[in-house]
Design a protein around this motif. Structure first.
Motif, PDB file in Angstrom:
ATOM      1  N   ARG A 356       0.820  -1.213   0.000  1.00 41.13           N
ATOM      2  CA  ARG A 356       0.000   0.000   0.000  1.00 41.13           C
ATOM      3  C   ARG A 356       0.849   1.255   0.000  1.00 41.13           C
ATOM      4  O   ARG A 356       0.471   2.268  -0.592  1.00 41.13           O
ATOM      5  N   GLN A 357       1.982   1.187   0.674  1.00 42.08           N
ATOM      6  CA  GLN A 357       2.878   2.337   0.704  1.00 42.08           C
ATOM      7  C   GLN A 357       4.301   1.840   0.886  1.00 42.08           C
ATOM      8  O   GLN A 357       4.559   1.012   1.763  1.00 42.08           O
ATOM      9  N   VAL A 358       5.206   2.327   0.059  1.00 41.82           N
ATOM     10  CA  VAL A 358       6.601   1.886   0.079  1.00 41.82           C
ATOM     11  C   VAL A 358       7.506   3.107   0.166  1.00 41.82           C
ATOM     12  O   VAL A 358       7.249   4.135  -0.472  1.00 41.82           O
ATOM     13  N   SER A 359       8.541   2.994   0.961  1.00 38.61           N
ATOM     14  CA  SER A 359       9.627   3.975   0.930  1.00 38.61           C
ATOM     15  C   SER A 359      10.937   3.211   0.918  1.00 38.61           C
ATOM     16  O   SER A 359      11.064   2.169   1.575  1.00 38.61           O
ATOM     17  N   MET A 360      11.893   3.712   0.157  1.00 42.91           N
ATOM     18  CA  MET A 360      13.190   3.041   0.024  1.00 42.91           C
ATOM     19  C   MET A 360      14.300   4.072   0.081  1.00 42.91           C
ATOM     20  O   MET A 360      14.143   5.203  -0.388  1.00 42.91           O
ATOM     21  N   GLN A 361      15.436   3.665   0.625  1.00 41.57           N
ATOM     22  CA  GLN A 361      16.580   4.548   0.755  1.00 41.57           C
ATOM     23  C   GLN A 361      17.466   4.443  -0.479  1.00 41.57           C
ATOM     24  O   GLN A 361      18.588   3.926  -0.434  1.00 41.57           O
ATOM     25  N   GLY A 362      16.942   4.889  -1.602  1.00 41.53           N
ATOM     26  CA  GLY A 362      17.711   4.943  -2.832  1.00 41.53           C
ATOM     27  C   GLY A 362      17.601   3.702  -3.692  1.00 41.53           C
ATOM     28  O   GLY A 362      16.986   2.695  -3.310  1.00 41.53           O
ATOM     29  N   PRO A 363      18.220   3.743  -4.870  1.00 40.12           N
ATOM     30  CA  PRO A 363      18.124   2.644  -5.833  1.00 40.12           C
ATOM     31  C   PRO A 363      18.639   1.305  -5.323  1.00 40.12           C
ATOM     32  O   PRO A 363      18.167   0.251  -5.763  1.00 40.12           O
ATOM     33  N   LYS A 364      19.591   1.329  -4.380  1.00 40.81           N
ATOM     34  CA  LYS A 364      20.162   0.071  -3.885  1.00 40.81           C
ATOM     35  C   LYS A 364      19.127  -0.777  -3.152  1.00 40.81           C
ATOM     36  O   LYS A 364      19.325  -1.973  -2.946  1.00 40.81           O
ATOM     37  N   ALA A 365      18.011  -0.159  -2.757  1.00 38.62           N
ATOM     38  CA  ALA A 365      16.988  -0.897  -2.014  1.00 38.62           C
ATOM     39  C   ALA A 365      15.959  -1.554  -2.921  1.00 38.62           C
ATOM     40  O   ALA A 365      15.159  -2.368  -2.440  1.00 38.62           O
ATOM     41  N   VAL A 366      15.965  -1.243  -4.202  1.00 37.52           N
ATOM     42  CA  VAL A 366      14.902  -1.727  -5.095  1.00 37.52           C
ATOM     43  C   VAL A 366      14.908  -3.242  -5.228  1.00 37.52           C
ATOM     44  O   VAL A 366      13.879  -3.907  -5.044  1.00 37.52           O
ATOM     45  N   VAL A 367      16.059  -3.814  -5.551  1.00 39.53           N
ATOM     46  CA  VAL A 367      16.116  -5.267  -5.760  1.00 39.53           C
ATOM     47  C   VAL A 367      15.796  -6.024  -4.475  1.00 39.53           C
ATOM     48  O   VAL A 367      14.968  -6.947  -4.493  1.00 39.53           O
ATOM     49  N   PRO A 368      16.400  -5.676  -3.333  1.00 44.07           N
ATOM     50  CA  PRO A 368      16.020  -6.400  -2.114  1.00 44.07           C
ATOM     51  C   PRO A 368      14.557  -6.198  -1.718  1.00 44.07           C
ATOM     52  O   PRO A 368      13.931  -7.120  -1.195  1.00 44.07           O
ATOM     53  N   MET A 369      13.983  -5.029  -1.971  1.00 47.40           N
ATOM     54  CA  MET A 369      12.568  -4.831  -1.663  1.00 47.40           C
ATOM     55  C   MET A 369      11.705  -5.737  -2.529  1.00 47.40           C
ATOM     56  O   MET A 369      10.760  -6.381  -2.034  1.00 47.40           O
ATOM     57  N   ALA A 370      12.026  -5.822  -3.806  1.00 53.49           N
ATOM     58  CA  ALA A 370      11.268  -6.704  -4.697  1.00 53.49           C
ATOM     59  C   ALA A 370      11.387  -8.151  -4.254  1.00 53.49           C
ATOM     60  O   ALA A 370      10.401  -8.896  -4.222  1.00 53.49           O
ATOM     61  N   ARG A 371      12.590  -8.552  -3.891  1.00 51.37           N
ATOM     62  CA  ARG A 371      12.811  -9.929  -3.442  1.00 51.37           C
ATOM     63  C   ARG A 371      12.023 -10.213  -2.165  1.00 51.37           C
ATOM     64  O   ARG A 371      11.369 -11.259  -2.034  1.00 51.37           O
ATOM     65  N   ALA A 372      12.087  -9.266  -1.216  1.00 50.87           N
ATOM     66  CA  ALA A 372      11.390  -9.476   0.058  1.00 50.87           C
ATOM     67  C   ALA A 372       9.883  -9.527  -0.140  1.00 50.87           C
ATOM     68  O   ALA A 372       9.192 -10.341   0.481  1.00 50.87           O
ATOM     69  N   LEU A 373       9.342  -8.685  -1.006  1.00 49.30           N
ATOM     70  CA  LEU A 373       7.901  -8.698  -1.274  1.00 49.30           C
ATOM     71  C   LEU A 373       7.485 -10.001  -1.947  1.00 49.30           C
ATOM     72  O   LEU A 373       6.455 -10.592  -1.601  1.00 49.30           O
ATOM     73  N   ARG A 374       8.273 -10.444  -2.903  1.00 45.39           N
ATOM     74  CA  ARG A 374       7.931 -11.681  -3.607  1.00 45.39           C
ATOM     75  C   ARG A 374       7.995 -12.879  -2.661  1.00 45.39           C
ATOM     76  O   ARG A 374       7.104 -13.751  -2.674  1.00 45.39           O
ATOM     77  N   GLU A 375       9.010 -12.963  -1.826  1.00 48.37           N
ATOM     78  CA  GLU A 375       9.124 -14.082  -0.895  1.00 48.37           C
ATOM     79  C   GLU A 375       7.993 -14.059   0.127  1.00 48.37           C
ATOM     80  O   GLU A 375       7.443 -15.106   0.481  1.00 48.37           O
ATOM     81  N   ALA A 376       7.648 -12.873   0.623  1.00 42.14           N
ATOM     82  CA  ALA A 376       6.540 -12.773   1.577  1.00 42.14           C
ATOM     83  C   ALA A 376       5.229 -13.183   0.920  1.00 42.14           C
ATOM     84  O   ALA A 376       4.393 -13.862   1.534  1.00 42.14           O
ATOM     85  N   ALA A 377       5.028 -12.780  -0.327  1.00 40.04           N
ATOM     86  CA  ALA A 377       3.811 -13.160  -1.052  1.00 40.04           C
ATOM     87  C   ALA A 377       3.712 -14.674  -1.177  1.00 40.04           C
ATOM     88  O   ALA A 377       2.654 -15.270  -0.926  1.00 40.04           O
ATOM     89  N   ASP A 378       4.805 -15.312  -1.569  1.00 37.44           N
ATOM     90  CA  ASP A 378       4.800 -16.772  -1.698  1.00 37.44           C
ATOM     91  C   ASP A 378       4.487 -17.434  -0.364  1.00 37.44           C
ATOM     92  O   ASP A 378       3.739 -18.422  -0.303  1.00 37.44           O
ATOM     93  N   TRP A 379       5.036 -16.886   0.714  1.00 33.37           N
ATOM     94  CA  TRP A 379       4.861 -17.484   2.041  1.00 33.37           C
ATOM     95  C   TRP A 379       3.402 -17.468   2.476  1.00 33.37           C
ATOM     96  O   TRP A 379       2.914 -18.428   3.074  1.00 33.37           O
ATOM     97  N   VAL A 380       2.708 -16.388   2.177  1.00 30.66           N
ATOM     98  CA  VAL A 380       1.313 -16.285   2.622  1.00 30.66           C
ATOM     99  C   VAL A 380       0.322 -16.744   1.559  1.00 30.66           C
ATOM    100  O   VAL A 380      -0.887 -16.567   1.711  1.00 30.66           O
ATOM    101  N   GLY A 381       0.822 -17.352   0.484  1.00 24.85           N
ATOM    102  CA  GLY A 381      -0.067 -17.930  -0.516  1.00 24.85           C
ATOM    103  C   GLY A 381      -0.589 -16.953  -1.546  1.00 24.85           C
ATOM    104  O   GLY A 381      -1.628 -17.210  -2.178  1.00 24.85           O
TER     105      GLY A 381
END
Length: 408
Positions: A356-381
């Motif tokens: 719903r709302q995302v904040s990131m500390q610069g471009p270096k956070a984009v890939v890990p944020m995407a990875r963390a969101l995708r893994e969390a999504a898989d975990w909760v089905g």
């Protein structure tokens, strides 16, 4: 209640630590740096942390489920619940619990082995005579609860007769006040939650005989809890040590010299600190976990410590009126590369995880944020991730693009 004698001032530090040293020690102590101990699993994690906070909020999952997920990865939610609450050994005539619920940092799941070390708190509650509510007839109400548990075995508040008088949530019934008082003082124990309801049992029936006592003096209880907190944090100030199990500063002062922790100096902290000598003897190394953290995770539940270690200010806004929220209802910090790089306020819509709302500390956070969101999504089905808002338009586009890439 046994008096706790004040101790002498802290001796000179045995070593000096950089900010990064302290950060890595904290991450490893919390199980977020290095290979996870999958054989020990959720129960091993609980013993290491010493306390896992409970909370009513459930977004992706409840906080006590998010804590092992952050450390161990996609552990099934049923597996997590079973690890906390199932008795051991299975099928044995005198099966005993692995954990119990009591007041530590807040309402927490605690290893059953720690029961004796909270005797100081049970004694303090008994000495005070009440906590939030006062019973009209304490002796009669408590006896009625104990009789029911003796006759019928473990019961919820509803099964005991109901928790409220029909008014607001704090308008407790006499039965609810009584059973919570018995929990506070150690006659009753909660070793299970069923559909989020506490299940109460007689302590004499649920706690192993070897642990069922209040024999330890206050000083011994406090020494154990300060030592455990120090090991769970790696390195800590007096305030950190006190906050972990909600002790008083003077209680920490009285026992820390005998806790086995050693004095250290940490760059930039400006305050005396104590460290786990075993952690100092083995420099942290290994892979950093990339994950989303519950706001109630013990790595970050102490907000001043979080700011000191990570330079990251975080507040829970669930109880802030919606128009005044900055980061969202249940903003979860992103941990990646041993640093806090942003946060996301998640939700679920069917099989879609919604950021719903995302904040990131610069471009270096984009890939890990995407990875963390995708893994969390898989975990909760969930099978897809949607980003609604991001505080940086360019980073929002990069994140959506990366999410599309990771889902291919």
């Amino acid at each position: 209640m046994t008096a706790v004698t004040p101790r002498a001032p802290q001796p000179p530090p045995v070593t000096a630590l950089s900010r990064d040293d302290a950060r890595r020690l904290a991450l490893r102590a919390q199980g977020l740096l290095g290979a996870p101990d999958r054989r020990a699993g959720v129960r091993g994690m609980l013993r290491s942390l010493g306390a896992v906070q409970l909370d009513t909020i459930s977004v992706l999952a409840r906080s006590h489920e998010l804590v092992p997920y952050a450390r161990l990865g996609a552990v099934g939610r049923d597996t997590v619940e079973a690890a906390y609450w199932t008795t051991t050994p299975d099928g044995a005539p005198a099966a005993r619990p692995h954990s119990f619920e009591y007041w530590s940092h807040a309402a927490c799941i605690l290893p059953i082995e720690e029961w004796p070390h909270f005797a100081f708190r049970r004694r303090a509650r008994r000495a005070k005579g009440h906590r939030w509510h006062v019973l009209a007839d304490s002796e009669r109400s408590c006896a009625a609860v104990l009789d029911r548990l003796t006759a019928d075995g473990p019961l919820t508040t509803s099964e005991l007769g109901g928790g409220r008088n029909g008014g607001e949530w704090w308008d407790w019934s006499e039965t609810k006040i009584a059973v919570e008082w018995l929990l506070d003082t150690g006659q009753v124990v909660c070793t299970e939650r069923r559909a989020w309801k506490r299940v109460y049992d007689l302590a004499e029936r649920a706690v192993p005989d070897s642990l069922l006592h209040d024999d330890l003096e206050d000083a011994e209880c406090l020494r154990r809890l300060v030592a455990q907190a120090g090991a769970a944090m790696g390195v800590a100030t007096r305030a950190d040590l006190a906050d972990y199990h909600r002790l008083k500063a003077e209680q920490v002062d009285a026992v820390v010299a005998d806790s086995g922790l050693v004095p250290v100096e940490v760059e930039g902290w400006g305050k005396p600190a104590w460290a786990d000598p075993a952690a100092l003897a083995d420099p942290p190394r290994g892979r950093h976990r990339t994950t989303l953290l519950s706001p109630f995770d013990s790595l970050i539940w102490d907000r001043p410590r979080t700011e000191r270690i990570f330079g990251f200010t975080h507040r829970l806004e669930a109880y802030v009126p919606r128009p005044r929220r900055v980061h969202g209802y249940f903003a979860m910090p992103l941990l990646a590369g041993g640093r806090l790089l942003g946060r996301v306020d998640p939700a679920r819509e069917g099989t879609t995880l919604v950021a719903r709302q995302v904040s990131m500390q610069g471009p270096k956070a984009v890939v890990p944020m995407a990875r963390a969101l995708r893994e969390a999504a898989d975990w909760v089905g969930c099978d897809s991730v949607r980003v609604d808002r991001c505080d940086d338009r360019k980073l929002a586009g990069a994140l959506r693009s990366e999410l599309t890439h990771t889902s291919d």
